[in-house]
Design a protein around this motif. Structure first.
Motif, PDB file in Angstrom:
ATOM      1  N   ARG A   1      50.413  38.811  28.246  1.00 50.10           N
ATOM      2  CA  ARG A   1      51.669  39.337  28.786  1.00 50.10           C
ATOM      3  C   ARG A   1      51.901  38.876  30.217  1.00 50.10           C
ATOM      4  O   ARG A   1      53.045  38.620  30.628  1.00 50.10           O
ATOM      5  CB  ARG A   1      51.639  40.871  28.726  1.00 50.10           C
ATOM      6  N   GLU A   2      50.818  38.734  30.977  1.00 49.47           N
ATOM      7  CA  GLU A   2      50.950  38.362  32.388  1.00 49.47           C
ATOM      8  C   GLU A   2      51.150  36.864  32.583  1.00 49.47           C
ATOM      9  O   GLU A   2      51.968  36.430  33.384  1.00 49.47           O
ATOM     10  CB  GLU A   2      49.696  38.821  33.145  1.00 49.47           C
ATOM     11  N   ASN A   3      50.407  36.058  31.827  1.00 51.69           N
ATOM     12  CA  ASN A   3      50.373  34.617  32.087  1.00 51.69           C
ATOM     13  C   ASN A   3      50.803  33.749  30.917  1.00 51.69           C
ATOM     14  O   ASN A   3      50.751  32.521  31.023  1.00 51.69           O
ATOM     15  CB  ASN A   3      48.957  34.198  32.501  1.00 51.69           C
ATOM     16  N   GLY A   4      51.153  34.344  29.812  1.00 54.98           N
ATOM     17  CA  GLY A   4      51.504  33.554  28.646  1.00 54.98           C
ATOM     18  C   GLY A   4      50.361  33.524  27.648  1.00 54.98           C
ATOM     19  O   GLY A   4      49.219  33.873  27.958  1.00 54.98           O
ATOM     20  N   ALA A   5      50.629  33.110  26.456  1.00 55.51           N
ATOM     21  CA  ALA A   5      49.656  33.150  25.371  1.00 55.51           C
ATOM     22  C   ALA A   5      48.677  31.991  25.486  1.00 55.51           C
ATOM     23  O   ALA A   5      48.827  30.948  24.854  1.00 55.51           O
ATOM     24  CB  ALA A   5      50.373  33.125  24.023  1.00 55.51           C
TER      25      ALA A   5
ATOM     26  N   ALA B   1      38.474  31.631  30.277  1.00 55.66           N
ATOM     27  CA  ALA B   1      38.381  31.668  31.736  1.00 55.66           C
ATOM     28  C   ALA B   1      39.072  32.902  32.295  1.00 55.66           C
ATOM     29  O   ALA B   1      38.570  33.548  33.233  1.00 55.66           O
ATOM     30  CB  ALA B   1      38.989  30.395  32.335  1.00 55.66           C
ATOM     31  N   GLU B   2      40.230  33.251  31.733  1.00 58.27           N
ATOM     32  CA  GLU B   2      40.943  34.438  32.193  1.00 58.27           C
ATOM     33  C   GLU B   2      40.183  35.709  31.830  1.00 58.27           C
ATOM     34  O   GLU B   2      40.162  36.674  32.601  1.00 58.27           O
ATOM     35  CB  GLU B   2      42.354  34.464  31.593  1.00 58.27           C
ATOM     36  N   LEU B   3      39.557  35.735  30.660  1.00 62.89           N
ATOM     37  CA  LEU B   3      38.744  36.888  30.278  1.00 62.89           C
ATOM     38  C   LEU B   3      37.583  37.062  31.249  1.00 62.89           C
ATOM     39  O   LEU B   3      37.268  38.188  31.666  1.00 62.89           O
ATOM     40  CB  LEU B   3      38.214  36.713  28.856  1.00 62.89           C
ATOM     41  N   ARG B   4      36.928  35.963  31.600  1.00 61.42           N
ATOM     42  CA  ARG B   4      35.818  36.051  32.542  1.00 61.42           C
ATOM     43  C   ARG B   4      36.283  36.622  33.878  1.00 61.42           C
ATOM     44  O   ARG B   4      35.661  37.526  34.445  1.00 61.42           O
ATOM     45  CB  ARG B   4      35.194  34.675  32.749  1.00 61.42           C
ATOM     46  N   LYS B   5      37.392  36.099  34.360  1.00 59.50           N
ATOM     47  CA  LYS B   5      37.926  36.555  35.643  1.00 59.50           C
ATOM     48  C   LYS B   5      38.266  38.045  35.607  1.00 59.50           C
ATOM     49  O   LYS B   5      37.960  38.789  36.550  1.00 59.50           O
ATOM     50  CB  LYS B   5      39.177  35.735  35.979  1.00 59.50           C
ATOM     51  N   THR B   6      38.854  38.492  34.506  1.00 62.69           N
ATOM     52  CA  THR B   6      39.273  39.888  34.410  1.00 62.69           C
ATOM     53  C   THR B   6      38.077  40.815  34.241  1.00 62.69           C
ATOM     54  O   THR B   6      38.057  41.920  34.795  1.00 62.69           O
ATOM     55  CB  THR B   6      40.269  40.063  33.252  1.00 62.69           C
ATOM     56  N   CYS B   7      37.066  40.386  33.507  1.00 59.96           N
ATOM     57  CA  CYS B   7      35.852  41.188  33.390  1.00 59.96           C
ATOM     58  C   CYS B   7      35.177  41.350  34.749  1.00 59.96           C
ATOM     59  O   CYS B   7      34.649  42.422  35.072  1.00 59.96           O
ATOM     60  CB  CYS B   7      34.888  40.567  32.389  1.00 59.96           C
ATOM     61  N   LEU B   8      35.197  40.301  35.565  1.00 61.12           N
ATOM     62  CA  LEU B   8      34.622  40.403  36.900  1.00 61.12           C
ATOM     63  C   LEU B   8      35.419  41.358  37.780  1.00 61.12           C
ATOM     64  O   LEU B   8      34.856  42.034  38.652  1.00 61.12           O
ATOM     65  CB  LEU B   8      34.542  39.023  37.541  1.00 61.12           C
TER      66      LEU B   8
ATOM     67  N   ASP C   1      44.883  43.534  44.259  1.00 60.11           N
ATOM     68  CA  ASP C   1      44.430  42.175  44.567  1.00 60.11           C
ATOM     69  C   ASP C   1      45.418  41.220  43.922  1.00 60.11           C
ATOM     70  O   ASP C   1      45.530  41.153  42.708  1.00 60.11           O
ATOM     71  CB  ASP C   1      43.021  41.950  44.014  1.00 60.11           C
ATOM     72  N   ALA C   2      46.134  40.491  44.749  1.00 57.71           N
ATOM     73  CA  ALA C   2      47.192  39.620  44.229  1.00 57.71           C
ATOM     74  C   ALA C   2      46.663  38.521  43.329  1.00 57.71           C
ATOM     75  O   ALA C   2      47.413  37.930  42.550  1.00 57.71           O
ATOM     76  CB  ALA C   2      47.987  39.013  45.391  1.00 57.71           C
ATOM     77  N   ASP C   3      45.356  38.217  43.405  1.00 59.09           N
ATOM     78  CA  ASP C   3      44.789  37.153  42.583  1.00 59.09           C
ATOM     79  C   ASP C   3      44.331  37.652  41.220  1.00 59.09           C
ATOM     80  O   ASP C   3      43.914  36.862  40.376  1.00 59.09           O
ATOM     81  CB  ASP C   3      43.594  36.510  43.296  1.00 59.09           C
ATOM     82  N   GLY C   4      44.377  38.968  40.987  1.00 61.38           N
ATOM     83  CA  GLY C   4      43.832  39.520  39.756  1.00 61.38           C
ATOM     84  C   GLY C   4      44.848  39.671  38.647  1.00 61.38           C
ATOM     85  O   GLY C   4      46.047  39.465  38.830  1.00 61.38           O
ATOM     86  N   ILE C   5      44.334  40.041  37.463  1.00 61.14           N
ATOM     87  CA  ILE C   5      45.193  40.369  36.329  1.00 61.14           C
ATOM     88  C   ILE C   5      45.432  41.874  36.305  1.00 61.14           C
ATOM     89  O   ILE C   5      46.560  42.346  36.411  1.00 61.14           O
ATOM     90  CB  ILE C   5      44.554  39.912  35.007  1.00 61.14           C
ATOM     91  N   LEU C   6      44.352  42.642  36.225  1.00 56.43           N
ATOM     92  CA  LEU C   6      44.483  44.097  36.241  1.00 56.43           C
ATOM     93  C   LEU C   6      44.848  44.604  37.625  1.00 56.43           C
ATOM     94  O   LEU C   6      45.605  45.566  37.770  1.00 56.43           O
ATOM     95  CB  LEU C   6      43.176  44.741  35.779  1.00 56.43           C
ATOM     96  N   THR C   7      44.293  43.993  38.669  1.00 53.62           N
ATOM     97  CA  THR C   7      44.491  44.496  40.022  1.00 53.62           C
ATOM     98  C   THR C   7      45.758  43.974  40.697  1.00 53.62           C
ATOM     99  O   THR C   7      46.052  44.350  41.825  1.00 53.62           O
ATOM    100  CB  THR C   7      43.281  44.130  40.891  1.00 53.62           C
ATOM    101  N   LYS C   8      46.489  43.100  40.023  1.00 56.66           N
ATOM    102  CA  LYS C   8      47.716  42.573  40.628  1.00 56.66           C
ATOM    103  C   LYS C   8      48.762  43.666  40.788  1.00 56.66           C
ATOM    104  O   LYS C   8      49.526  43.679  41.750  1.00 56.66           O
ATOM    105  CB  LYS C   8      48.272  41.428  39.777  1.00 56.66           C
ATOM    106  N   GLN C   9      48.800  44.576  39.822  1.00 63.51           N
ATOM    107  CA  GLN C   9      49.732  45.684  39.879  1.00 63.51           C
ATOM    108  C   GLN C   9      49.074  46.885  40.548  1.00 63.51           C
ATOM    109  O   GLN C   9      47.853  46.992  40.603  1.00 63.51           O
ATOM    110  CB  GLN C   9      50.191  46.059  38.466  1.00 63.51           C
ATOM    111  N   LEU C  10      49.892  47.803  41.029  1.00 64.63           N
ATOM    112  CA  LEU C  10      49.368  49.026  41.629  1.00 64.63           C
ATOM    113  C   LEU C  10      48.992  50.003  40.519  1.00 64.63           C
ATOM    114  O   LEU C  10      49.629  51.036  40.316  1.00 64.63           O
ATOM    115  CB  LEU C  10      50.392  49.638  42.587  1.00 64.63           C
ATOM    116  N   THR C  11      47.950  49.671  39.789  1.00 66.22           N
ATOM    117  CA  THR C  11      47.512  50.500  38.674  1.00 66.22           C
ATOM    118  C   THR C  11      47.063  51.855  39.197  1.00 66.22           C
ATOM    119  O   THR C  11      46.306  51.949  40.155  1.00 66.22           O
ATOM    120  CB  THR C  11      46.336  49.822  37.947  1.00 66.22           C
ATOM    121  N   GLY C  12      47.518  52.926  38.540  1.00 68.05           N
ATOM    122  CA  GLY C  12      47.169  54.274  38.965  1.00 68.05           C
ATOM    123  C   GLY C  12      45.905  54.778  38.293  1.00 68.05           C
ATOM    124  O   GLY C  12      45.383  54.176  37.357  1.00 68.05           O
TER     125      GLY C  12
END
Length: 415
Positions: A292-296, A304-311, A257-268
């Motif tokens: 690492r993905e978006n800056g500190a 907000a990013e934590l919420r998005k990634t948990c979802l 999912d191009a909009d995600g943090i974890l799902t943006k990459q082709l995680t195996g």
């Protein structure tokens, strides 16, 4: 003595026996409430737990107070059985558990349980109401999802997606929908598959239909290069009213999912197995990935990013029930979510709604997460934002993802 979801079976059987009794009189309800408040006032409430910190001896956490209860249920998509949510406490021992059990014994059988006070910064329930707050809903979902199946031949996700967009002339709102199902597997000899269909588009409401008819009842809509303010539609897209043909084939991009943090990459699959399922360790892992993905990020941006990634973890990744439960517990520790009570999702199912706001493309957008408290799984994620019609009237545009099926299965793809 066996255990179910980490709770002794005889304790759970005792709670079920309590709920099977007929409702008490109003006098008994009032007396029980008075006893509960007296018991609760005698025990200090612990502050929210932080990584590496445990509550002091003799205190209780909000989770300890949830020893028994009932939620408004929903019909299971596979049948008509109404399920109850799993207990989210640590057994019936102790003052807090005794108080919760006393409340269960004195409340009418259909009354909602008012759980522990909010301690994590999520918006509390309306004063004087029995509606649970956002933290309580999320902790209950964490407990419920821990009992879901942990494996199978395929990770199956079936979703319906929809958008509310302005017509190109901005005279009315168009609603369009699509459905998509994916079957992901790591077993040799099996193949990832997908199937989907465009379900069509049309005026969103009777008022929009009147404006659509006045515009000549078009069956297609060609969008301009600049779609600012029109909603989630691709520049120069052609939107059609007629449904498309069913399509299917091999699925080659996993859960990307191009909009995600974890799902943006082709995680195996191997990488997924390294994600920690302890809430404190998971939070540290996610913070490192987000930085690492978006800056500190700091403050609310990180939250907000934590919420998005948990979802992402809860709704989009084929992970263990324990990891989804840990993601729910992190969500429960974040501020900014408000419980809206029982609602109907875009597919007509009932669930508990949590709302929050995000900044998207420089504009403030309202988000709503609808959870099935019986299973702890998400029913829908919705977004909406303000828009203006050509005549100056205010309206709403937005999108949704509704989950019809999500989880492990041994069934083979039907396509």
């Amino acid at each position: 003595m066996d255990e179910r979801n980490g709770h002794p079976a005889d304790e759970l059987d005792a709670v079920r026996a309590v709920f099977s009794r007929p409702g008490p009189s109003p006098e008994a309800v009032a007396a029980g409430r008075d006893r509960l408040l007296a018991e609760a006032a005698a025990v200090p409430i612990a502050p929210p737990e932080r990584p590496g910190r445990r509550p002091a001896a003799g205190t209780r956490t909000p989770e300890d107070a949830v020893a028994s209860g009932r939620w408004p249920g929903r019909r299971d998509p596979a049948g008509s059985r109404v399920r109850r949510w799993a207990p989210a406490g640590r057994g019936l021992a102790g003052v807090a558990a005794a108080a919760a059990l006393a409340l269960a014994m004195t409340l009418p059988s259909d009354a909602p349980i008012r759980l522990a006070p909010d301690q994590a910064g999520t918006a509390p329930a309306t004063p004087g109401s029995d509606r649970p707050d956002a933290r309580q809903i999320l902790l209950a979902a964490a407990s419920a999802t821990a009992g879901e199946p942990a494996g199978g031949a395929y990770w199956r996700t079936r979703v319906v997606t929809g958008q509310r967009i302005l017509s190109p002339d901005r005279r009315y709102v168009i609603a369009r929908r699509s459905t998509r199902e994916t079957w992901l597997t790591r077993q040799d000899g099996r193949q990832d598959r997908w199937a989907g269909r465009y379900l069509g588009a049309g005026p969103a409401t009777p008022r929009d239909e009147a404006a659509w008819r006045a515009a000549g009842s078009p069956g297609t809509w060609r969008y301009p290069a600049d779609v600012t303010g029109l909603g989630r539609v691709t520049p120069e897209a052609l939107v059609e009213a007629a449904p498309g043909e069913p399509r299917s084939g091999p699925h080659r991009v996993g859960w990307r999912d191009a909009d995600g943090i974890l799902t943006k990459q082709l995680t195996g699959w191997k990488a997924l197995g390294t994600i920690p399922d302890d809430p404190a360790r998971l939070r540290a892992y996610l913070v490192a990935r987000i930085a690492r993905e978006n800056g500190a990020y700091v403050g609310r941006e990180m939250e907000a990013e934590l919420r998005k990634t948990c979802l992402e973890i809860i709704s989009r990744l084929p992970v263990s029930p324990e990891l989804r439960a840990a993601a729910y517990r992190i969500l429960a520790s974040l501020p900014g979510m408000t419980a809206e009570g029982q609602v109907t999702d875009p597919l007509g199912r009932t669930g508990q709604a949590l709302t929050y706001q995000v900044v998207e493309d420089g504009r403030l957008s309202d988000r709503r997460l609808v959870i099935d408290p019986a299973s702890g799984l998400p029913l829908a994620e919705e977004t909406s934002s303000a828009a203006t019609l050509a005549g100056g009237q205010d309206t709403q545009v937005g999108s949704f993802v509704a989950f019809e099926a999500i989880g492990w299965t041994d069934e083979e793809p039907m396509h």
